[in-house]
Design a protein around this motif. Structure first.
Motif, short mmCIF file in Angstrom:
data_model
loop_
_atom_site.label_atom_id
_atom_site.label_comp_id
_atom_site.label_asym_id
_atom_site.label_seq_id
_atom_site.Cartn_x
_atom_site.Cartn_y
_atom_site.Cartn_z
N LYS A 1 40.73 -44.04 -29.78
CA LYS A 1 40.97 -42.97 -30.72
C LYS A 1 41.84 -43.32 -31.75
CE LYS A 1 38.63 -39.77 -28.54
NZ LYS A 1 37.35 -39.24 -29.12
N ASN B 1 32.93 -36.98 -32.98
CA ASN B 1 34.24 -36.57 -33.27
C ASN B 1 34.12 -35.23 -33.85
OD1 ASN B 1 37.22 -35.87 -34.63
ND2 ASN B 1 37.38 -37.67 -33.38
N VAL C 1 36.52 -32.66 -33.65
CA VAL C 1 37.63 -32.31 -34.40
C VAL C 1 37.58 -32.28 -35.66
CG1 VAL C 1 40.16 -33.05 -34.53
CG2 VAL C 1 39.27 -32.59 -31.99
N ALA C 2 37.15 -33.27 -36.13
CA ALA C 2 37.04 -33.52 -37.76
C ALA C 2 36.25 -32.34 -38.39
CB ALA C 2 36.37 -34.83 -38.26
N THR D 1 33.33 -43.19 -37.05
CA THR D 1 33.01 -42.09 -36.39
C THR D 1 31.63 -41.61 -36.67
OG1 THR D 1 33.72 -40.69 -37.95
CG2 THR D 1 35.36 -41.33 -36.17
N ASP E 1 43.48 -35.50 -30.34
CA ASP E 1 42.59 -36.33 -29.79
C ASP E 1 42.70 -36.42 -28.25
OD1 ASP E 1 42.31 -38.68 -32.14
OD2 ASP E 1 44.17 -37.78 -31.90
N GLY F 1 47.05 -34.87 -35.80
CA GLY F 1 45.94 -35.77 -35.07
C GLY F 1 45.82 -34.87 -33.63
N LEU G 1 39.25 -39.63 -42.42
CA LEU G 1 38.29 -40.02 -41.25
C LEU G 1 37.79 -41.33 -41.21
CD1 LEU G 1 36.23 -38.61 -39.36
CD2 LEU G 1 34.72 -38.31 -41.37
N ASP H 1 33.61 -43.95 -32.23
CA ASP H 1 33.22 -42.49 -31.76
C ASP H 1 31.89 -42.14 -31.96
OD1 ASP H 1 34.50 -40.16 -30.53
OD2 ASP H 1 35.84 -39.74 -31.86
N VAL I 1 41.75 -38.18 -38.48
CA VAL I 1 40.87 -38.82 -37.49
C VAL I 1 40.65 -40.40 -37.68
CG1 VAL I 1 38.45 -38.43 -36.52
CG2 VAL I 1 39.84 -36.49 -37.54
#
Length: 500
Positions: free
Chosen positions: A309, A406, A408-409, A429, A303, A301, A425, A403, A398
């Motif tokens: 989150k 996102n 990061v995904a 998001t 964040d 993870g 996920l 969100d 995630v």
């Protein structure tokens, strides 16, 4: 023409001047406006040359827009990060930067207060209760005017202005009033709430009116653009036709058309892909797994430490899987990177205490001498280390409760150049609209999250490849350059007004 480095000014009486400065009165054809400049102050001691005392900030927005600004003779307007300090306009790595000066009170009231304790929770489905204080609102208005004034002073005739995010929602209207010759775009990087939630804001009309100063309003998801349009109609009685608002002046005549559309932001795909193929980073990913004891499964993870989150929900699901014996600490480790965020805000300080207490409880209950259940890292890391973590992780979690996008995904998927791994996920998001082959979850459904984790851990190789390949194809064809080109192309389109 820029001044030579030898002409730099020394720090004096709280005034800093960078070594490379445009002549006074320089005007720009393209300007980006955001709360922060795209540079951070270097902390190395003994640096007298201010140009050497800054480094480019990480992040997709800077990566996307810096080359564009260089080509377009552009400038970036924003706060330089230190309160009660004056920094004159300067250049860094080919970017012209126009600092906006903020006082300590501005930072406390406009940024920590109205932006992050009023708007942030309100726009994220009131996961935490927003606070409404008139002094915060007064500061927000004052600071937005500072930004608008800085743009007005430095914008060339007919310039294109791109305002970024929720901290500066009044700037479009202020610019239109001061400089009607400008082409104004606005992009909201976070969600825009439905009218039923937005209605709570005492200054809802002023915010909508501020945003309607733009020619084009960009949002992450079509639902966000729709929420804005519904609010414009409900709270201002705006004339909304399809994706257009016919904005009227004080005399009732239509001054311009404000359009609202979805432009989902993305990442610097080439940078992440190149790093993922770098032998040194591949070796670093192998070392990370070895340092963890080479578990069968590494879950990850990544964040900002923020209540939106879903970190608490993720830890709860993981702890229950350990308690039920479905995951064993000898076989799996969860790495949780939680980068520091708004640590002067009380809600964030309390969240950090709660997360760290939960991690301590899980590890105290399930750790062995050789194995750690949760490896918790309260740090920010350079992109190279992040890509190594993405390569080391079999499962990416995630689980955001809300969100805007996102990224990061998207970074995790881009780094998986071998089409391996699994992405869990949150459906809340913005990325869920595009990465439909992920294992989508409702993060409030702990049992559903547990089932998704177990499915990801045991995902057949063929299915994992099919899912990852589909997600990678989507991201590779819709990178951050595609996003900026789409937005600016739409901003500069000639709009035909339909008065029927």
């Amino acid at each position: 023409m820029q001044e030579p480095a030898s002409d730099k000014l020394k720090t004096n009486d709280g005034v800093r001047a960078a070594s490379k400065r445009r002549p006074a009165g320089t005007k720009f054809d393209f300007m980006v406006v955001s709360n922060r400049l795209p540079v951070d102050r270097c902390t190395s001691e003994g640096t007298e040359d201010d140009d050497g005392g800054w480094r480019r900030s990480p992040g997709g927005l800077v990566t996307a827009l810096a080359p564009l600004m260089t080509k377009a003779d552009g400038a970036w307007v924003g706060w330089h990060g230190a309160p009660d300090e004056t920094v004159r306009p300067f250049s860094h790595e080919g970017m012209d930067l126009v600092p906006v000066q903020l006082s300590s009170d501005d930072v406390e009231l406009y940024y920590e207060g109205f932006s992050n304790a009023t708007l942030w929770p309100l726009y994220h489905d009131v996961i935490a209760p927003p606070e409404f204080h008139r002094a915060w609102w007064d500061s927000y208005r004052k600071v937005n005017r500072k930004f608008a004034d800085a743009v007005s002073r430095h914008a060339a005739d007919g310039a294109t202005i791109w305002v970024q995010d929720y901290q500066l929602q009044l700037v479009p209207r202020l610019l239109r009033e001061a400089r009607p010759d400008l082409r104004i775009g606005f992009f909201n990087h976070i969600p825009f709430p439905p009218p039923e939630i937005f209605a709570q804001l005492p200054w809802r009309k002023e915010i909508i009116d501020g945003l309607l100063g733009a020619d084009l309003l960009g949002f992450q998801r079509p639902s966000d653009a729709g929420n804005f349009m519904r609010s414009a109609r409900r709270f201002l009685g705006a004339s909304v036709k399809q994706q257009q608002v016919h904005v009227k002046g004080p005399d009732g005549a239509i001054t311009h058309i404000a359009r609202a559309q979805a432009f989902p932001i993305s990442i610097a795909v080439e940078q992440i892909s190149d790093l993922a193929k770098n032998p040194a980073i591949i070796e670093r990913s192998r070392q990370i797994r070895e340092d963890l004891g080479n578990p069968k499964t590494v879950l990850l993870g990544v964040d900002r430490l923020d209540y939106t989150k879903g970190i608490r929900h993720r830890l709860k699901a993981y702890e229950e899987l350990l308690d039920e014996g479905l995951i064993k600490v000898e076989d799996a480790t969860l790495i949780q990177v939680a980068s520091p965020s708004r640590e002067r805000v009380e809600q964030y300080r309390l969240l950090r205490e709660e997360i760290e207490g939960t991690v301590g409880h899980i590890n105290g209950t399930y750790d062995t001498i050789q194995n750690t259940a949760v490896r918790y890292l309260h740090h920010s890391y350079p992109v190279e280390e992040m890509v190594a973590l993405y390569l080391a992780a079999d499962v990416m979690l995630v689980t955001a409760l809300r969100d805007g996008m996102n990224l990061v995904a998207k970074e995790y998927v881009t780094a998986r150049t071998q089409d391996t791994g699994a992405l869990i996920l949150s459906e809340f998001t913005g990325a869920a609209d595009q990465l439909k082959q992920a294992l989508l979850i409702n993060p409030h459904d702990i049992d559903g999250m547990k089932n998704a984790i177990m499915r990801a851990v045991n995902l057949p190789v063929r299915e994992a490849r099919r899912r990852m390949k589909g997600m990678r194809k989507q991201i590779l064809t819709h990178d951050v350059d595609h996003w900026s080109a789409d937005f600016l192309g739409a901003l500069n389109e000639k709009v035909v007004r339909d008065d029927s």
